[in-house]
Design an enzyme around this catalytic site. Structure first.
Site, PDB file in Angstrom:
ATOM      1  N   CYS A  27       0.833  -1.216   0.000  1.00 55.99           N
ATOM      2  CA  CYS A  27       0.000   0.000   0.000  1.00 55.99           C
ATOM      3  C   CYS A  27       0.865   1.262   0.000  1.00 55.99           C
ATOM      4  O   CYS A  27       1.624   1.485   0.941  1.00 55.99           O
ATOM      5  CB  CYS A  27      -0.901  -0.073   1.231  1.00 55.99           C
ATOM      6  SG  CYS A  27      -1.584   1.486   1.783  1.00 55.99           S
ATOM      7  N   CYS A  30       0.238   3.723   2.866  1.00 53.98           N
ATOM      8  CA  CYS A  30       0.748   3.168   4.127  1.00 53.98           C
ATOM      9  C   CYS A  30       2.213   3.548   4.330  1.00 53.98           C
ATOM     10  O   CYS A  30       2.648   3.817   5.445  1.00 53.98           O
ATOM     11  CB  CYS A  30       0.602   1.648   4.148  1.00 53.98           C
ATOM     12  SG  CYS A  30      -1.101   1.092   4.062  1.00 53.98           S
TER      13      CYS A  30
END
Length: 106
Positions: A27, A30
Site C-alpha cells: 500500500c 501506508c
C-alpha cells in the site's frame, strides 16, 4: 524470569492508549504513514503506544475491526475504540486528534 511480549488483545485492553496502524506492505499511502507515525511517537512519548498491524499477516485482526481499506488508524484504550479513520492523516492533525480524544475520555 522472562517477560513475555504482550498480546495484541492485552495491549489494547491496557490503561495506556494504543494507536494501531492497520497497513499492508503493498500500500503506497501506508508507506506515507510510516514517518508520520514516527513523528507522532516522538511528540506523544509515553502517552500512547503505536502498533503496526500488517493486514496480510493478521487477517483476523483486520476482520475483527472491520478494516476495509489501508491505512486505517484505530485508537484503543481499555479495549474500547476511541477513534478511527482510514487514509493518511498529517502528523499535526494526528497528534491533535489523539490528545483531544484522550482528554475527552480521561
Amino acid at each position: 524470569m522472562s517477560t513475555q511480549p504482550k498480546s495484541f488483545q492485552e495491549l489494547i485492553n491496557g490503561e495506556t492508549p494504543v494507536l494501531v496502524d492497520f497497513f499492508a506492505t503493498w500500500c503506497g499511502p501506508c508507506k506515507t504513514m510510516q514517518p508520520i507515525l514516527e513523528d507522532t511517537s516522538k511528540q506523544m512519548g509515553a502517552k500512547v503506544k503505536i502498533l503496526k498491524v500488517d493486514i496480510d499477516k493478521n487477517p483476523l485482526a483486520a476482520s475483527k475491526f472491520q478494516v476495509r481499506g489501508v491505512p486505517t488508524l484505530i485508537l484503543f484504550q481499555k479495549g474500547k475504540i476511541l477513534w478511527r479513520q482510514s487514509g493518511v492523516v498529517p502528523v499535526h492533525q494526528l497528534v491533535q486528534i489523539v490528545n483531544s480524544t484522550l482528554q475527552a475520555n480521561a
